[in-house]
Scaffold this motif. Structure first.
Motif, PDB file in Angstrom:
ATOM      1  N   GLN A  59     -24.421   7.633 -24.140  1.00  0.00           N
ATOM      2  CA  GLN A  59     -25.786   8.344 -23.467  1.00  0.00           C
ATOM      3  C   GLN A  59     -25.794   9.450 -22.979  1.00  0.00           C
ATOM      4  O   GLN A  59     -24.984   9.920 -22.291  1.00  0.00           O
ATOM      5  CB  GLN A  59     -26.340   7.137 -22.441  1.00  0.00           C
ATOM      6  N   GLN A  65     -29.546   7.638 -26.935  1.00  0.00           N
ATOM      7  CA  GLN A  65     -28.787   6.221 -26.769  1.00  0.00           C
ATOM      8  C   GLN A  65     -27.647   5.851 -27.919  1.00  0.00           C
ATOM      9  O   GLN A  65     -28.386   5.895 -29.013  1.00  0.00           O
ATOM     10  CB  GLN A  65     -29.641   4.975 -26.329  1.00  0.00           C
ATOM     11  N   PRO A  72     -35.159   6.776 -26.768  1.00  0.00           N
ATOM     12  CA  PRO A  72     -36.176   5.492 -26.895  1.00  0.00           C
ATOM     13  C   PRO A  72     -37.333   5.471 -27.706  1.00  0.00           C
ATOM     14  O   PRO A  72     -37.745   4.682 -28.517  1.00  0.00           O
ATOM     15  CB  PRO A  72     -36.314   5.213 -25.566  1.00  0.00           C
ATOM     16  N   SER A  73     -38.170   6.544 -27.522  1.00  0.00           N
ATOM     17  CA  SER A  73     -39.410   6.407 -28.345  1.00  0.00           C
ATOM     18  C   SER A  73     -39.095   6.572 -30.093  1.00  0.00           C
ATOM     19  O   SER A  73     -39.746   5.936 -30.927  1.00  0.00           O
ATOM     20  CB  SER A  73     -40.476   7.602 -28.232  1.00  0.00           C
ATOM     21  N   TRP A  75     -36.289   5.373 -31.432  1.00  0.00           N
ATOM     22  CA  TRP A  75     -35.956   4.037 -31.880  1.00  0.00           C
ATOM     23  C   TRP A  75     -37.090   2.890 -32.091  1.00  0.00           C
ATOM     24  O   TRP A  75     -36.966   2.249 -32.881  1.00  0.00           O
ATOM     25  CB  TRP A  75     -34.978   3.582 -30.755  1.00  0.00           C
ATOM     26  N   GLN A  76     -37.967   3.086 -31.154  1.00  0.00           N
ATOM     27  CA  GLN A  76     -38.956   2.018 -31.213  1.00  0.00           C
ATOM     28  C   GLN A  76     -39.763   2.105 -32.613  1.00  0.00           C
ATOM     29  O   GLN A  76     -40.269   1.121 -32.937  1.00  0.00           O
ATOM     30  CB  GLN A  76     -40.166   2.365 -29.800  1.00  0.00           C
ATOM     31  N   ASP A  89     -31.358  -3.533 -31.780  1.00  0.00           N
ATOM     32  CA  ASP A  89     -30.407  -3.245 -30.673  1.00  0.00           C
ATOM     33  C   ASP A  89     -30.089  -1.658 -30.766  1.00  0.00           C
ATOM     34  O   ASP A  89     -29.105  -1.562 -31.567  1.00  0.00           O
ATOM     35  CB  ASP A  89     -29.460  -4.145 -30.362  1.00  0.00           C
ATOM     36  N   VAL A  90     -30.457  -0.896 -30.130  1.00  0.00           N
ATOM     37  CA  VAL A  90     -29.972   0.633 -30.105  1.00  0.00           C
ATOM     38  C   VAL A  90     -28.603   0.705 -29.920  1.00  0.00           C
ATOM     39  O   VAL A  90     -27.813   1.422 -30.385  1.00  0.00           O
ATOM     40  CB  VAL A  90     -30.846   1.534 -29.531  1.00  0.00           C
ATOM     41  N   TRP A  91     -27.928  -0.324 -29.080  1.00  0.00           N
ATOM     42  CA  TRP A  91     -26.692  -0.262 -28.723  1.00  0.00           C
ATOM     43  C   TRP A  91     -25.501  -0.969 -29.835  1.00  0.00           C
ATOM     44  O   TRP A  91     -24.455  -0.730 -29.593  1.00  0.00           O
ATOM     45  CB  TRP A  91     -26.271  -0.893 -27.306  1.00  0.00           C
TER      46      TRP A  91
END
Length: 313
Positions: A59, A65, A72-73, A75-76, A89-91
């Protein structure tokens, strides 16, 4: 530490994975690395190395991430369910790695009409955004982005030609060459395979090397290893990408010592000589000298040059 594996292949930038990667990610990278013509397994592996060093829990301070360092944006919008478990799941590397390849392909399509190398434009857009690549007609003149593109390209190509790490004899030759230059003035942009040279303008502090014959940090290491028969790229970040990282307990004289917050942000390099010391060209106003390894607080890593770097990146 995950076991490292290396797949067979004749062309490191082709469709086969030739880079060493953690075993648990090899199949994911090989499959995702053929999503579109601009994305290859080696290129994808190099990008993941650059972004997170294959750390699925990485991170960044700005909020990126996972193993592929998605914001986050982003990834969404671009994250996919790569393993079919009904979760994005980004992780989870099984989602993040194919998502990264798909996102690269989306970017490649977006900048396909921009002149120049398609892969480099794609990588630049991944780092700085497609609008910047379009606006500048190629890789934009941002130092971070240019280092990012150079580093990933060099890393993706580092095994081409079956190069081997520097031998003890080559390392000794490089150290001797650097020692012969102790006292030479620092020159921003100075130094090449033939020795000290006048530099360029300008350093981040505004200092110019145009009137000074000498070396900057990467010019010194380039020269030293040229004397040993190894051609290094010009910048410190590209030299790191074109070398083989070594663990702290395996550091040997002749290894290169790198400083920076990330692989793309490497800003300094020196040649390790033993007992915690290196030879380097520190900064404008100084000379080539012996410096302790802790001379800067952001030691990034140590790497051993390889003999296959036969052109500037």
């Amino acid at each position: 530490m995950a076991a490292l594996v290396q797949a067979a292949g004749n062309d490191p930038i082709g469709t086969a994975l030739t880079m060493a990667v953690p075993a648990e990610y090899q199949n994911l990278i090989e499959e995702a690395g053929n999503t579109c013509p601009e994305v290859t397994p080696n290129l994808l592996a190099a990008l993941l190395t650059q972004e997170s060093q294959f750390n699925p829990k990485a991170q960044s301070p700005v909020g990126a991430q996972g193993i592929a360092q998605f914001m986050p944006s982003t990834w969404q919008e671009h994250g996919i369910d790569g393993n079919g478990d009904d979760k994005n799941d980004v992780w989870d590397p099984e989602d993040a790695i194919p998502s990264s390849a798909k996102y690269l392909c989306t970017i490649a399509e977006d900048v396909k009409d921009v002149p120049g190398d398609k892969q480099k434009n794609m990588l630049a857009a991944y780092n700085a955004g497609s609008d910047a690549v379009k606006r500048y007609g190629g890789v934009p003149p941002y130092k971070e982005t240019q280092n990012y593109v150079r580093s990933i390209t060099a890393l993706a190509n580092q095994n081409k030609g079956g190069g081997k790490v520097a031998t003890t004899e080559q390392a000794a030759t490089a150290i001797n060459a650097a020692e012969q230059m102790i006292g030479a003035p620092y020159s921003w942009g100075g130094g090449n395979a033939n020795g000290p040279s006048t530099g360029t303008c300008c350093s981040p502090s505004g200092r110019t090397g145009k009137s000074t014959k000498g070396f900057d940090c990467s010019g010194l290491t380039l020269y030293a290893y040229a004397k040993a028969g190894i051609a290094l790229p010009r910048t410190a970040a590209a030299q790191y990408a074109a070398s083989e990282p070594v663990k702290p307990g395996d550091v040997k004289p002749g290894d290169l010592v790198f400083y920076g917050a990330s692989a793309a942000g490497i800003h300094h390099v020196g040649i390790y000589v033993g007992s915690g010391w290196m030879i380097d060209a520190p900064r404008p106003g100084t000379q080539v000298r012996y410096s302790p390894m802790d001379t800067m607080p952001d030691l990034f890593g140590v790497a051993r040059p390889t003999s296959n770097n036969n052109k500037e990146i």
